[in-house]
Write an enzyme that holds these catalytic residues in place. Structure first.
Site, PDB file in Angstrom:
ATOM      1  N   GLY A 274     -39.772   2.026  -4.750  1.00 40.90           N
ATOM      2  CA  GLY A 274     -40.708   2.446  -6.345  1.00 40.90           C
ATOM      3  C   GLY A 274     -42.356   2.324  -5.573  1.00 40.90           C
ATOM      4  O   GLY A 274     -42.727   2.662  -4.441  1.00 40.90           O
ATOM      5  N   ASP A 275     -43.021   2.369  -6.543  1.00 35.86           N
ATOM      6  CA  ASP A 275     -44.819   1.939  -6.544  1.00 35.86           C
ATOM      7  C   ASP A 275     -45.231   1.089  -5.741  1.00 35.86           C
ATOM      8  O   ASP A 275     -45.991   1.361  -4.712  1.00 35.86           O
ATOM      9  CB  ASP A 275     -45.440   2.270  -7.993  1.00 35.86           C
ATOM     10  CG  ASP A 275     -44.732   1.155  -8.554  1.00 35.86           C
ATOM     11  OD1 ASP A 275     -43.765   0.638  -8.952  1.00 35.86           O
ATOM     12  OD2 ASP A 275     -46.259   0.777  -9.550  1.00 35.86           O
TER      13      ASP A 275
ATOM     14  N   THR B 132     -41.219  -7.645 -10.505  1.00 37.47           N
ATOM     15  CA  THR B 132     -42.456  -7.302  -9.778  1.00 37.47           C
ATOM     16  C   THR B 132     -43.615  -8.906  -9.481  1.00 37.47           C
ATOM     17  O   THR B 132     -43.905  -8.678 -11.281  1.00 37.47           O
ATOM     18  CB  THR B 132     -43.036  -5.867  -9.451  1.00 37.47           C
ATOM     19  OG1 THR B 132     -42.060  -5.423  -9.053  1.00 37.47           O
ATOM     20  CG2 THR B 132     -43.987  -5.626  -8.809  1.00 37.47           C
TER      21      THR B 132
ATOM     22  N   GLY C 251     -43.688  -2.405 -13.324  1.00 42.48           N
ATOM     23  CA  GLY C 251     -42.953  -1.513 -14.514  1.00 42.48           C
ATOM     24  C   GLY C 251     -42.106   0.199 -13.794  1.00 42.48           C
ATOM     25  O   GLY C 251     -41.983  -0.198 -12.632  1.00 42.48           O
TER      26      GLY C 251
ATOM     27  N   ARG D 146     -33.528   3.942  -2.565  1.00 43.89           N
ATOM     28  CA  ARG D 146     -34.576   3.956  -3.144  1.00 43.89           C
ATOM     29  C   ARG D 146     -36.185   3.486  -2.799  1.00 43.89           C
ATOM     30  O   ARG D 146     -35.721   2.272  -2.933  1.00 43.89           O
ATOM     31  CB  ARG D 146     -34.649   3.626  -4.132  1.00 43.89           C
ATOM     32  CG  ARG D 146     -35.265   3.933  -5.825  1.00 43.89           C
ATOM     33  CD  ARG D 146     -36.061   2.646  -6.051  1.00 43.89           C
ATOM     34  NE  ARG D 146     -36.466   2.981  -7.004  1.00 43.89           N
ATOM     35  CZ  ARG D 146     -37.790   2.304  -7.442  1.00 43.89           C
ATOM     36  NH1 ARG D 146     -37.694   0.845  -7.288  1.00 43.89           N
ATOM     37  NH2 ARG D 146     -38.494   2.191  -8.691  1.00 43.89           N
TER      38      ARG D 146
ATOM     39  N   GLY E 154     -41.173   2.840 -11.857  1.00 41.57           N
ATOM     40  CA  GLY E 154     -42.046   2.718 -10.050  1.00 41.57           C
ATOM     41  C   GLY E 154     -42.012   4.307 -10.600  1.00 41.57           C
ATOM     42  O   GLY E 154     -43.511   4.830  -9.551  1.00 41.57           O
TER      43      GLY E 154
HETATM   44  N1  ASP Z   1     -42.138  -1.423 -10.197  1.00 42.40           N
HETATM   45  C1  ASP Z   1     -41.578  -1.977  -9.684  1.00 42.40           C
HETATM   46  C2  ASP Z   1     -40.414  -0.807  -8.557  1.00 42.40           C
HETATM   47  O1  ASP Z   1     -40.344   0.220  -9.464  1.00 42.40           O
HETATM   48  C3  ASP Z   1     -40.082  -2.726 -10.563  1.00 42.40           C
HETATM   49  C4  ASP Z   1     -40.988  -3.856 -11.313  1.00 42.40           C
HETATM   50  O2  ASP Z   1     -42.300  -3.953 -11.291  1.00 42.40           O
HETATM   51  O3  ASP Z   1     -40.472  -4.647 -12.020  1.00 42.40           O
HETATM   52  O4  ASP Z   1     -39.680  -0.806  -8.281  1.00 42.40           O
END
Ligand code: ASP
Length: 310
Positions: A207-208, A177, A229, A205, A231
């Protein structure tokens, strides 16, 4: 007008070991990070807004196949690419976010359009694409997003029936990300985050990264934050907003607040990852609880660096 300005970027946190990286690969990652940092910094230097700077930096990272965002996005369970992004302006708490979209070259630009041209904050899926079309965004072909390594990662994840970060040690090659935070010459902060999410994700799905307060947040009273990270933990910990809250309600410094969230609160729920943050005084914090995080920062005071490992 405060003349101080600064920008920080990340390209994902995870299991990143020097032993698994060739010199050429490391140089390639650093070159893209440096390009993104320079473009964002130049925008600030030319008296553009923090919002412009973070959008420019993230767009540059989205255009690289090396990072899990835009062109380099990972494969979903169905073999598609579903991207998430968000952007936020600290001066007025304006925000725009998009989730589960395919075909858009620069999701961060769509997030900004949602913020500025719609009456909403968060659009998802086909509706978001309809809005994108109305706003003149064109659609890229599947070939644009195809990448051999990402395809292999997906095949492996399918075999093991795993949903995974592209930070897995086994699949060590490409990470993360992307995100940027900045303080401009007018004292405003902004944050932007963009991702392809997790390899082999299914069921829509999200994520954050596109969730305001979880993976991205900006408030002139406190700071601007962009996370990376697993998420699910950042959502449960409302991580980005928590950094801001610790500063606002507990008077913690930027550094103390970032440390508390990443090294205590997230770890307590097994949340792996990191974040970058900047405050109105131009302080920068790049905190992570993983082996490494692609990261960089540049300040008008002359301080500057790009790092990958711990
Ligand atoms: N935070 C991102 C997610 O969970 C993934 C990442 O940070 O690589 O979608």
């Amino acid at each position: 007008m405060s003349k101080l300005f600064t920008i920080a970027i990340h390209g994902g946190a995870g299991t990143i070991h020097k032993s698994q990286m060739s010199n050429e690969k490391e140089a390639a990652y650093k070159a893209v990070l440096s390009l993104a940092l320079d473009k964002g910094y130049k925008a600030l230097q030319q008296e553009n807004s923090a919002l412009d700077a973070v959008e420019i930096a993230v767009t540059t990272l989205e255009d690289s196949p090396l990072f899990n965002a835009g062109k380099g996005s990972v494969f979903t369970h169905e073999g598609t690419h579903e991207m998430d992004a968000s952007i936020m302006e600290g001066a007025n708490l304006m925000a725009g976010a998009v989730a589960g979209i395919s075909g858009i070259k620069n999701p961060i630009q769509l997030a900004r359009k949602i913020m500025e041209e719609s009456e909403h904050v968060f659009l998802a899926g086909n509706g978001a694409l309809e809005f994108a079309e109305e706003q003149g965004f064109s659609s890229e072909t599947d070939e644009y997003f195809y990448d051999e390594l990402r395809h292999q990662q997906w095949q492996e994840a399918l075999k093991n029936d795993k949903v995974q970060l592209d930070h897995s040690p086994l699949k060590e090659e490409k990470f993360g990300t992307v995100g940027a935070v900045a303080l401009d010459q007018f004292g405003n902060v902004a944050a932007a985050t963009s991702t392809g999410g997790m390899t082999n994700k299914k069921f829509g799905r999200v994520g954050d990264s596109p969730m305001i307060g979880a993976g991205n947040y900006a408030n002139n009273n406190t700071c601007a934050v962009s996370c990376t990270g697993s998420g699910e933990f950042f959502i449960r910990g409302v991580a980005a907003y928590d950094v801001s809250c610790l500063m606002e309600y507990k008077n913690l410094s930027l550094e103390e607040a970032c440390y508390e969230v990443v090294q205590n609160r997230l770890l307590k729920i097994n949340g792996d990852g990191g974040l970058i943050a900047v405050d109105q005084k131009g302080n920068v914090c790049l905190e992570f609880n993983t082996d490494g995080m692609y990261r960089g920062m540049k300040k008008s005071s002359g301080e500057e660096f790009i790092e990958i490992y711990d």
